[in-house]
Design a protein around this motif. Structure first.
Motif, PDB file in Angstrom:
ATOM      1  N   LYS A   1      -9.699  -1.763  -2.308  1.00  0.00           N
ATOM      2  CA  LYS A   1      -8.597  -0.956  -2.848  1.00  0.00           C
ATOM      3  C   LYS A   1      -7.990   0.050  -1.872  1.00  0.00           C
ATOM      4  CE  LYS A   1      -8.062  -2.309  -7.096  1.00  0.00           C
ATOM      5  NZ  LYS A   1      -6.771  -2.799  -7.544  1.00  0.00           N
ATOM      6  N   THR A   2      -8.694   0.398  -0.798  1.00  0.00           N
ATOM      7  CA  THR A   2      -8.185   1.421   0.114  1.00  0.00           C
ATOM      8  C   THR A   2      -8.271   0.966   1.567  1.00  0.00           C
ATOM      9  OG1 THR A   2     -10.334   2.504   0.325  1.00  0.00           O
ATOM     10  CG2 THR A   2      -8.878   3.307  -1.431  1.00  0.00           C
TER      11      THR A   2
ATOM     12  N   GLY B   1      -4.619   4.667   2.758  1.00  0.00           N
ATOM     13  CA  GLY B   1      -3.717   3.884   1.922  1.00  0.00           C
ATOM     14  C   GLY B   1      -4.421   3.383   0.675  1.00  0.00           C
ATOM     15  N   PHE B   2      -3.641   3.227  -0.395  1.00  0.00           N
ATOM     16  CA  PHE B   2      -4.151   2.667  -1.641  1.00  0.00           C
ATOM     17  C   PHE B   2      -3.389   1.381  -1.914  1.00  0.00           C
ATOM     18  CE2 PHE B   2      -4.010   2.232  -6.305  1.00  0.00           C
ATOM     19  CZ  PHE B   2      -5.371   2.141  -6.555  1.00  0.00           C
TER      20      PHE B   2
ATOM     21  N   ILE C   1      -1.753  -1.164  -3.987  1.00  0.00           N
ATOM     22  CA  ILE C   1      -1.192  -1.075  -5.336  1.00  0.00           C
ATOM     23  C   ILE C   1      -1.005  -2.437  -5.997  1.00  0.00           C
ATOM     24  CG2 ILE C   1      -0.109   1.148  -4.965  1.00  0.00           C
ATOM     25  CD1 ILE C   1       2.552  -0.310  -4.506  1.00  0.00           C
TER      26      ILE C   1
ATOM     27  N   GLN D   1       0.842  -1.195   0.000  1.00  0.00           N
ATOM     28  CA  GLN D   1       0.000   0.000   0.000  1.00  0.00           C
ATOM     29  C   GLN D   1       0.873   1.239   0.000  1.00  0.00           C
ATOM     30  OE1 GLN D   1      -3.587   0.228   2.419  1.00  0.00           O
ATOM     31  NE2 GLN D   1      -3.092  -1.767   3.291  1.00  0.00           N
ATOM     32  N   ILE D   2       0.352   2.293  -0.614  1.00  0.00           N
ATOM     33  CA  ILE D   2       1.001   3.594  -0.568  1.00  0.00           C
ATOM     34  C   ILE D   2      -0.008   4.597  -0.016  1.00  0.00           C
ATOM     35  CG2 ILE D   2       2.633   3.141  -2.437  1.00  0.00           C
ATOM     36  CD1 ILE D   2       0.711   4.704  -4.305  1.00  0.00           C
ATOM     37  N   ALA D   3       0.490   5.644   0.582  1.00  0.00           N
ATOM     38  CA  ALA D   3      -0.388   6.681   1.133  1.00  0.00           C
ATOM     39  C   ALA D   3      -0.918   7.552   0.001  1.00  0.00           C
ATOM     40  CB  ALA D   3       0.364   7.544   2.129  1.00  0.00           C
ATOM     41  N   ILE D   4      -2.210   7.835   0.054  1.00  0.00           N
ATOM     42  CA  ILE D   4      -2.786   8.784  -0.904  1.00  0.00           C
ATOM     43  C   ILE D   4      -3.305  10.038  -0.206  1.00  0.00           C
ATOM     44  CG2 ILE D   4      -3.278   7.090  -2.686  1.00  0.00           C
ATOM     45  CD1 ILE D   4      -6.216   7.078  -1.770  1.00  0.00           C
ATOM     46  N   SER D   5      -3.366   9.983   1.125  1.00  0.00           N
ATOM     47  CA  SER D   5      -3.823  11.139   1.886  1.00  0.00           C
ATOM     48  C   SER D   5      -3.365  10.988   3.331  1.00  0.00           C
ATOM     49  CB  SER D   5      -5.353  11.211   1.836  1.00  0.00           C
ATOM     50  OG  SER D   5      -5.829  12.255   2.659  1.00  0.00           O
TER      51      SER D   5
END
Length: 141
Positions: free
Chosen positions: A109-110, A131-132, A134, A79-83
Motif C-alpha cells: 500500500k505504500t 506515497g500511498f 490509491i 499513488q498520492i503523497a501522504i508525507s
C-alpha cells in the motif's frame, strides 16, 4: 528546458502527464531522464529568489516533490503523497536545479522515495516522500 533522449518509451505516458502539469509548466520543470530506476527533473532558478537573494526553499521543495510524484507513478500504479520531508544543506549556485528521485522501499500500500536536489555538482537538499497506492492504474503508453 531541453529534454534528453534517455527516456524509455515505456515511460512516455508518465512524462506526458508531468509535462502537461500546469504547476510544472509554470515553474519550467522538465523530465530530462529516466534511467536505472531514477527520474531526473530539471528546473531553472531564474525568478525564484527569496528576500536573501538565493533560490527560495519552496522552489527547491517543488522540484523535489515533482520528481517524487513522477517516480512514484511511473510504473502505472496511482499513488498520492501522504508525507514529505526535506533537509536543506547549501545554497544553490547555478541557474538550474536538478532533482533525482528513486525508490527506497515499498509495501503493498505504500512506498518511500528519496530525492537528491543538486545545483551543478553541489548537493542542495535531500527529500523523502511517502506515497500511498490509491488503486487503479495510470495508463502506460
Amino acid at each position: 528546458m531541453k529534454k534528453t533522449a534517455s527516456i524509455p518509451k515505456a515511460y512516455a505516458g508518465a512524462v506526458q502527464r508531468s509535462d502537461t502539469c500546469e504547476f510544472a509548466q509554470l515553474l519550467g520543470m522538465a523530465v530530462t531522464a529516466i534511467e536505472d530506476g531514477r527520474v531526473r527533473v530539471a528546473m531553472p532558478t531564474e525568478g525564484m529568489r527569496n528576500a536573501h537573494g538565493t533560490t527560495h526553499g519552496g522552489a527547491i521543495f517543488a522540484v523535489a516533490d515533482h520528481a517524487f510524484g513522477i517516480a512514484a507513478n511511473m510504473e502505472g500504479i496511482d499513488q498520492i503523497a501522504i508525507s514529505a520531508n526535506i533537509r536543506y544543506f547549501s545554497v544553490p549556485a547555478g541557474e538550474t536545479l536538478e532533482a533525482v528521485a528513486y525508490m527506497v522501499s515499498e509495501t503493498e500500500k505504500t512506498s518511500v522515495y528519496a530525492v537528491d536536489v543538486y545545483s551543478g555538482d553541489r548537493l542542495v537538499a535531500t527529500f523523502e516522500g511517502v506515497g500511498f497506492k490509491i488503486g487503479g492504474t495510470a495508463k502506460r503508453e
